[in-house]
Design a protein around this motif. Structure first.
Motif, PDB file in Angstrom:
ATOM      1  N   PHE B 445      18.731  30.440  38.559  1.00 56.43           N
ATOM      2  CA  PHE B 445      18.364  29.138  39.120  1.00 56.43           C
ATOM      3  C   PHE B 445      16.948  29.195  39.704  1.00 56.43           C
ATOM      4  O   PHE B 445      16.584  30.160  40.382  1.00 56.43           O
ATOM      5  CB  PHE B 445      19.326  28.737  40.238  1.00 56.43           C
ATOM      6  CG  PHE B 445      20.693  28.320  39.780  1.00 56.43           C
ATOM      7  CD1 PHE B 445      21.002  28.237  38.419  1.00 56.43           C
ATOM      8  CD2 PHE B 445      21.678  27.996  40.703  1.00 56.43           C
ATOM      9  CE1 PHE B 445      22.271  27.848  37.997  1.00 56.43           C
ATOM     10  CE2 PHE B 445      22.948  27.615  40.283  1.00 56.43           C
ATOM     11  CZ  PHE B 445      23.248  27.542  38.935  1.00 56.43           C
ATOM     12  N   SER B 446      16.190  28.161  39.466  1.00 55.24           N
ATOM     13  CA  SER B 446      14.836  28.111  40.026  1.00 55.24           C
ATOM     14  C   SER B 446      14.686  27.003  41.066  1.00 55.24           C
ATOM     15  O   SER B 446      13.655  26.909  41.721  1.00 55.24           O
ATOM     16  CB  SER B 446      13.814  27.897  38.912  1.00 55.24           C
ATOM     17  OG  SER B 446      14.059  26.663  38.247  1.00 55.24           O
ATOM     18  N   THR B 447      15.706  26.158  41.205  1.00 54.09           N
ATOM     19  CA  THR B 447      15.595  25.049  42.162  1.00 54.09           C
ATOM     20  C   THR B 447      16.840  24.986  43.035  1.00 54.09           C
ATOM     21  O   THR B 447      17.917  25.456  42.645  1.00 54.09           O
ATOM     22  CB  THR B 447      15.474  23.696  41.429  1.00 54.09           C
ATOM     23  OG1 THR B 447      16.736  23.383  40.832  1.00 54.09           O
ATOM     24  CG2 THR B 447      14.398  23.726  40.357  1.00 54.09           C
ATOM     25  N   GLY B 448      16.671  24.371  44.178  1.00 57.86           N
ATOM     26  CA  GLY B 448      17.815  24.183  45.062  1.00 57.86           C
ATOM     27  C   GLY B 448      18.823  23.205  44.495  1.00 57.86           C
ATOM     28  O   GLY B 448      20.022  23.306  44.760  1.00 57.86           O
ATOM     29  N   ILE B 449      18.351  22.266  43.709  1.00 56.35           N
ATOM     30  CA  ILE B 449      19.252  21.257  43.147  1.00 56.35           C
ATOM     31  C   ILE B 449      20.278  21.903  42.212  1.00 56.35           C
ATOM     32  O   ILE B 449      21.432  21.462  42.138  1.00 56.35           O
ATOM     33  CB  ILE B 449      18.441  20.174  42.393  1.00 56.35           C
ATOM     34  CG1 ILE B 449      17.596  19.361  43.379  1.00 56.35           C
ATOM     35  CG2 ILE B 449      19.352  19.249  41.600  1.00 56.35           C
ATOM     36  CD1 ILE B 449      18.390  18.586  44.415  1.00 56.35           C
ATOM     37  N   GLU B 450      19.893  22.969  41.522  1.00 56.86           N
ATOM     38  CA  GLU B 450      20.869  23.639  40.650  1.00 56.86           C
ATOM     39  C   GLU B 450      22.036  24.198  41.464  1.00 56.86           C
ATOM     40  O   GLU B 450      23.186  24.147  41.030  1.00 56.86           O
ATOM     41  CB  GLU B 450      20.178  24.760  39.867  1.00 56.86           C
ATOM     42  CG  GLU B 450      19.233  24.239  38.792  1.00 56.86           C
ATOM     43  CD  GLU B 450      18.295  25.307  38.286  1.00 56.86           C
ATOM     44  OE1 GLU B 450      17.353  25.666  39.037  1.00 56.86           O
ATOM     45  OE2 GLU B 450      18.495  25.783  37.165  1.00 56.86           O
ATOM     46  N   TYR B 451      21.732  24.741  42.636  1.00 58.77           N
ATOM     47  CA  TYR B 451      22.813  25.211  43.508  1.00 58.77           C
ATOM     48  C   TYR B 451      23.694  24.044  43.932  1.00 58.77           C
ATOM     49  O   TYR B 451      24.914  24.143  43.938  1.00 58.77           O
ATOM     50  CB  TYR B 451      22.244  25.891  44.760  1.00 58.77           C
ATOM     51  CG  TYR B 451      21.599  27.228  44.503  1.00 58.77           C
ATOM     52  CD1 TYR B 451      22.369  28.396  44.486  1.00 58.77           C
ATOM     53  CD2 TYR B 451      20.236  27.331  44.298  1.00 58.77           C
ATOM     54  CE1 TYR B 451      21.777  29.627  44.259  1.00 58.77           C
ATOM     55  CE2 TYR B 451      19.637  28.555  44.073  1.00 58.77           C
ATOM     56  CZ  TYR B 451      20.406  29.697  44.052  1.00 58.77           C
ATOM     57  OH  TYR B 451      19.827  30.912  43.828  1.00 58.77           O
ATOM     58  N   VAL B 452      23.044  22.949  44.304  1.00 63.34           N
ATOM     59  CA  VAL B 452      23.806  21.776  44.759  1.00 63.34           C
ATOM     60  C   VAL B 452      24.762  21.322  43.662  1.00 63.34           C
ATOM     61  O   VAL B 452      25.948  21.083  43.900  1.00 63.34           O
ATOM     62  CB  VAL B 452      22.851  20.624  45.144  1.00 63.34           C
ATOM     63  CG1 VAL B 452      23.637  19.354  45.464  1.00 63.34           C
ATOM     64  CG2 VAL B 452      21.979  21.027  46.329  1.00 63.34           C
ATOM     65  N   LEU B 453      24.240  21.210  42.439  1.00 66.86           N
ATOM     66  CA  LEU B 453      25.062  20.711  41.341  1.00 66.86           C
ATOM     67  C   LEU B 453      26.083  21.747  40.888  1.00 66.86           C
ATOM     68  O   LEU B 453      27.160  21.407  40.395  1.00 66.86           O
ATOM     69  CB  LEU B 453      24.169  20.292  40.164  1.00 66.86           C
ATOM     70  CG  LEU B 453      23.116  19.225  40.472  1.00 66.86           C
ATOM     71  CD1 LEU B 453      22.383  18.797  39.198  1.00 66.86           C
ATOM     72  CD2 LEU B 453      23.745  18.005  41.140  1.00 66.86           C
TER      73      LEU B 453
END
Lengths: 112, 687
Positions: B445-453
């Motif tokens: 993952f390179s973004t925080g949004i990927e963790y969120v999703l």
């Protein structure tokens, strides 16, 4: 007096029922490959002409990738098939008629 | 008699004119005394053709002995008497000046290209209503050639204009043409006419009362059809008495929608809080402590007797604490007009914190009490006021925004939000080192949004529980997300989407498709932009992609692969065999290291009944799952150690409910995905 006789004859002749000719209706075919694009609904019949009895395929695709197929042995001349749309994407799709020589007819169908 | 009738019919026109939209004013002057001679007034002279704005001003100044106003009235801007010729009534063929004036509102916003042509000198200028300085579109001190300029305009605004030209001798004309903002790089000029009106023209000064407007933009994945989405805006519209005022609008193609004042009414509703405002007098009811520089606040006390206006007696005996808490603002003469924070209330005083220093050189009135104190009332700890008005606070009603979607469209799209590519990417994230599985374990993952999703169970931790749920969603016997609604799986972000923290990613996540909005009384036109994302969609196949995404395996899911044909194409056949209809999908021997495959075969359940599946190879774990509308079949190696390089054939067997001569379309491969161990999609065609 002759005038009256002629008039009566006119009335009699003109009141006779016409003989109706019963005309056999010609079968109506939706020759789908003669159109560049058709809108189709679930269970709709469509027709096309076949000139060889070898196995043919009807292929529905989008952007070169196949979505649905039907293989069948046709009869010579006009063939009529049905298309079912519940499992097809709502989109403009390509419909092709294929035999061993490749694509012989092609059109686009809009699934609504 | 006929003439009399005609006169009666025409009389109102002569009497009342036709002012308003579609008309502009003109003034027609005889200049140069009608003979070509120069004119001087108050030291200002004009002669021949105008060579400056000042000289043109002088030429149409009726104080000048050589200038006479001969005609005035209104004309259509579109004809020869207007801006497409320049010939309203005039005194003669030479030595005249024409001034057109009025207001216009352009049809579009942006920078227009303007072209004028006049004989002789001309000036074409405008100014936004409410401003004083003229902006020049074009001018020409001379004669006869095209003059070009620009005007940056707003379609929501009115502009005052003054287009003028003068004739000294010879030919005479004025033409106004424009090119739309979208053609600014290569202008296409239209002569102003009823077919090309440019905008709305009027000779009646427009009212410019501002109205509230809320413009929303929902940034959806570009493959989604924004017109299938709607946003509802609603608010409690009857002054806290219940009742909702809802308005729904479908998004435009670009995901935008605007609400005007009819939807976002500015009706005020009670906030339920009070401002305590002093009334001048001689009784002390307030004290203010000296500035506490340590805590940076004043301590303020209000005499509780003042709260008796709410129906109490004594020192507001029996009043609930909530009454004192409801005071959130204090207006104390002209020295305090600030929000206050409730502190406590005792027997005599309700106390508050005031976090704004009244004045830096405030003199401590009493060293013993350390607070303001009225000198004439020594011994009492207060400042004299006559009384306190408790003014009930008002605010605009808070509006709720709710994004929704067409149900059928949502069902079709959500089927393909979480696929094997999401699963492989999520697994790779959890198994790719770092500090172990969890919030920041992997390196994919390179973004925080990927963790969120990826945190599909929304417990604030991204881990194998989430991938297990995703896995079940794809091929479990029961789908854990089967009952999820659009509001459950979609989130709208109003800020931070493009730089969401990868370490503190689980804070500040929006809950739903809802947000709130309160009309602002000072900023009439407001806008909001949301990014729309689906839970589980870590490959952003259906979610707006954050701009900081660098994850390698970010390619979109390909419902219909458009890869060039190759010998590795996947072969699909649909064969009728007696009362059965079979579909076979063959992935040939290849070298793509495919570790996950997924095919969704939709079937017409009114004519077919799914019976069984066959999978030709056990070299990799495979699955077949029946869902209501489709069969999900494929393979996945969760740790990436097995692949489909050896090829595999999936076969599904359906029984026809009745004998059918045609089977075309009873089965449809509406989705497939082939993913390698890096989580990248392998683009093979189905043939």
């Amino acid at each position: 007096m002759r005038k009256y006789i002629v008039l009566i004859l006119f009335v009699i002749v003109s009141c006779q029922p016409e003989e109706l000719m019963i005309v056999e209706p010609l079968p109506q075919y939706e020759m789908i490959f003669e159109e560049t694009e058709s809108s189709v609904t679930d269970g709709q019949e469509f027709s096309f002409e076949i000139i060889s009895e070898e196995e043919h395929q009807l292929v529905i695709s989008k952007d070169g990738s196949v979505i649905a197929k039907e293989s069948f042995l046709p009869t010579l001349d006009i063939n009529t098939k049905k298309i079912y749309t519940k499992s097809l994407p709502t989109d403009l799709l390509k419909l092709e008629l294929i035999n061993s020589n490749g694509v012989i007819k092609s059109t686009f169908i809009q699934i609504n | 008699m006929k003439r009399l009738l005609l006169l009666i019919l025409l009389l109102p026109i002569f009497m009342f004119g036709q002012s308003g939209e579609g008309y502009i004013n003109y003034k027609s002057y005889k200049t140069h005394s009608g003979t070509g001679s120069s004119s001087t007034y108050n030291g200002v002279t004009y002669s021949g053709g105008a060579n400056s704005t000042a000289e043109f001003d002088a030429m149409v100044d009726t104080n000048q002995p050589g200038t006479t106003l001969t005609h005035s009235g209104e004309v259509s801007p579109f004809g020869g008497t207007g801006l497409n010729g320049g010939h309203p009534p005039k005194w003669g063929g030479s030595y005249f000046a024409i001034v057109y004036s009025g207001w216009f509102k352009p049809n579009k916003s942006g920078t227009y290209n303007i072209r004028t042509k006049a004989d002789d000198s001309s000036e074409t200028r405008y100014r936004e209503v409410g401003t004083t300085e003229w902006q020049t579109m074009t001018y020409h001190w001379g004669c006869c050639s095209y003059r070009y300029g620009t005007a940056t305009l707003d379609k929501t605004k009115w502009y005052e204009f003054e287009f003028r030209y003068q004739e000294y001798g010879g030919g005479d004309y004025y033409y106004f043409a424009y090119s739309l903002p979208e053609n600014s790089s290569s202008p296409i000029y239209n002569q102003v006419s009823s077919n090309h009106p440019f905008g709305t023209w009027t000779n009646v000064e427009p009212t410019t009362e501002e109205t509230h407007e809320l413009s929303l933009t929902y940034e959806l994945h570009t493959d989604l059809d924004a017109t299938k989405f709607s946003t509802l805006i609603y608010y409690e519209c009857t002054d806290n008495a219940g009742g909702l005022c809802p308005t729904t609008s479908t998004l435009g193609n670009n995901g935008t929608v605007s609400f005007d004042e009819t939807a976002i009414s500015t009706d005020q509703v009670s906030t339920g809080t009070y401002s305590a405002e002093t009334v001048d007098g001689g009784i002390q009811y307030i004290y203010v402590y000296n500035w506490d520089s340590t805590n940076e606040r004043h301590r303020v006390g209000l005499d509780k007797r003042m709260f008796n206006t709410f129906g109490y007696s004594g020192f507001a005996s029996g009043a609930p604490t909530s009454l004192f808490q409801s005071v959130t603002h204090l207006k104390f003469y002209d020295v305090i007009d600030e929000d206050v924070e409730y502190k406590s209330n005792g027997t005599y005083w309700a106390e508050y914190w005031l976090n704004t220093r009244i004045t830096s050189d405030m003199v401590q009135a009493s060293s013993s009490t350390n607070r303001f104190q009225n000198g004439s009332w020594s011994g009492y700890g207060g400042v004299a006021v006559q009384s306190i008005d408790f003014v009930l606070g008002n605010s605009f009603a808070e509006h709720t925004l709710n994004l929704s979607v067409d149900g059928t469209y949502y069902n079709d799209e959500y089927d393909n939000v979480i696929t094997v590519q999401d699963l492989v990417i999520a697994f790779n994230q959890l198994t790719s080192g770092g500090s172990g599985p969890g919030n920041s374990g992997g390196t994919v993952f390179s973004t925080g949004i990927e963790y969120v999703l990826g945190d599909v169970n929304e417990d604030g931790s991204f881990n194998f529980v989430d991938t297990q749920l995703m896995l079940q969603h794809i091929y479990g016997d029961t789908d854990p997300f089967a009952d999820k609604t659009f509001g459950d799986v979609v989130k709208i972000f109003d800020s931070g989407y493009d730089d969401w923290s990868t370490t503190n990613w689980n804070s500040g996540i929006p809950n739903t498709t809802l947000d709130s909005y309160t009309p602002n009384s000072s900023t009439f036109e407001q806008s909001k932009t949301y990014q729309v994302a689906f839970m589980g969609d870590v490959n952003f196949s259906h979610s707006h992609e954050p701009s900081n995404l660098t994850t390698a395996a970010q390619s979109m899911s390909v419902r219909y692969s458009s890869a060039k044909g190759s010998s590795n194409d996947v072969e699909m056949n649909m064969i009728k065999d007696g009362e059965y209809l079979k579909v076979s999908i063959e992935i040939p021997i290849n070298n793509h290291n495919i570790t996950a495959s997924q095919f969704k075969i939709y079937f017409d359940s009114s004519k077919l009944e799914y019976e069984s599946s066959d999978i030709s190879s056990e070299s990799i774990p495979s699955f077949t799952t029946q869902r209501s509308k489709y069969i999900n079949i494929g393979s996945i190696s969760q740790d990436g150690s097995q692949n489909l390089n050896g090829g595999i054939t999936y076969t599904l067997n359906f029984k026809m409910n009745s004998a059918l001569n045609s089977t075309l379309g009873l089965l449809g491969l509406k989705f497939y995905e082939l993913v390698n161990s890096d989580g990248n999609i392998i683009n093979l065609k189905i043939k």
